[in-house]
Motif scaffolding. Structure first.
Motif, short mmCIF file in Angstrom:
data_model
loop_
_atom_site.label_atom_id
_atom_site.label_comp_id
_atom_site.label_asym_id
_atom_site.label_seq_id
_atom_site.Cartn_x
_atom_site.Cartn_y
_atom_site.Cartn_z
N VAL A 230 0.80 -1.22 0.00
CA VAL A 230 0.00 0.00 0.00
C VAL A 230 0.84 1.27 0.00
N ALA A 231 2.11 1.19 0.43
CA ALA A 231 2.94 2.40 0.51
C ALA A 231 4.40 2.05 0.27
N ARG A 232 5.16 3.03 -0.23
CA ARG A 232 6.58 2.86 -0.53
C ARG A 232 7.40 3.80 0.35
N VAL A 233 8.56 3.34 0.76
CA VAL A 233 9.48 4.14 1.58
C VAL A 233 10.24 5.10 0.65
N THR A 234 10.16 6.40 0.93
CA THR A 234 10.88 7.39 0.13
C THR A 234 12.19 7.82 0.81
N ASP B 256 3.39 11.14 2.65
CA ASP B 256 2.00 10.98 3.09
C ASP B 256 1.89 10.68 4.58
N PHE B 257 2.83 9.87 5.11
CA PHE B 257 2.84 9.57 6.54
C PHE B 257 4.22 9.05 6.93
N GLU C 91 -1.25 4.48 -4.11
CA GLU C 91 -2.41 4.99 -4.84
C GLU C 91 -3.00 6.16 -4.06
N PRO C 92 -3.76 7.03 -4.74
CA PRO C 92 -4.41 8.12 -4.02
C PRO C 92 -5.32 7.57 -2.93
N PRO C 93 -5.58 8.33 -1.90
CA PRO C 93 -5.25 9.74 -1.74
C PRO C 93 -3.79 9.93 -1.31
N HIS C 94 -3.29 11.13 -1.58
CA HIS C 94 -1.95 11.53 -1.18
C HIS C 94 -2.06 12.78 -0.30
#
Length: 191
Positions: free
Chosen positions: A57-61, A79-80, A113-116
């Motif tokens: 669901v999310a990627r580490v930036t 995003d978080f 994916e959105p939302p961002h």
């Protein structure tokens, strides 16, 4: 291992990228939730999964060791933030060899994916950036809200520019917002 998600605003500091590049209990990467790795989201938990997984669901930036309050800020469109609690290794095979050590740290996350909420005007994320909207939350505090009015609170100001100091803000500035970074002053106008 305990993972906690929050939307706090890390302050710049002396922390650095995670040096534990050779440790991972999951096997997906050299570091648990290293840069460009992905996580799933469960009930109050996050686990590392391959980015191609349907559970991702999310990627580490960005990822840093230490406390977020003491380390570098996450990228602007985060995003978080996942706060990683320290996990000590357990002996393997009786020979005392350590496996699975994860140092205390934090991972800056971007939804796949959105939302961002970390995007300008998105109404969330750990940082306030140019394009975000805010409302007065009392005692000289502001909170971010969605610029489209879909948040709990209606937007009252939009951060129109960032500056090194207040004197550089445009004449229409009605509110000054702390942003951090190299241009720490947000110049907000009424909406």
């Amino acid at each position: 291992m305990t993972l906690v998600a929050c939307q706090g605003s890390p302050n710049p500091g002396s922390g650095g990228p995670s040096p534990g590049a050779d440790r991972s209990p999951s096997g997906y990467g050299a570091v648990f939730l290293g840069v460009d790795e992905c996580s799933s989201r469960g009930r109050n938990t996050f686990t590392e999964v391959p980015c191609r997984s349907e559970r991702a669901v999310a990627r580490v930036t960005a990822r840093y060791d230490g406390k977020a309050a003491d380390g570098p800020m996450c990228p602007a469109r985060t995003d978080f933030v996942l706060h990683l609690s320290e996990d000590r290794p357990s002996p393997v095979g009786g020979d005392g060899t350590a496996a699975g050590e994860i140092p205390q740290g934090y991972a800056c996350m971007r939804n796949l994916e959105p939302p961002h909420p970390g995007d300008p005007g998105g109404g969330g994320g750990p940082r306030t950036i140019v394009g975000d909207c805010v409302y007065a939350a009392g005692r000289g505090q502001v909170r971010e809200t969605a610029c489209d009015g879909s948040g709990k609170e209606k937007p009252r100001y939009r951060v129109a520019a960032a500056a090194v100091d207040r004197a550089e803000c445009p004449a229409l500035t009605a509110l000054y917002v702390t942003l951090g970074g190299s241009e720490p002053v947000g110049c907000a106008v009424r909406v």
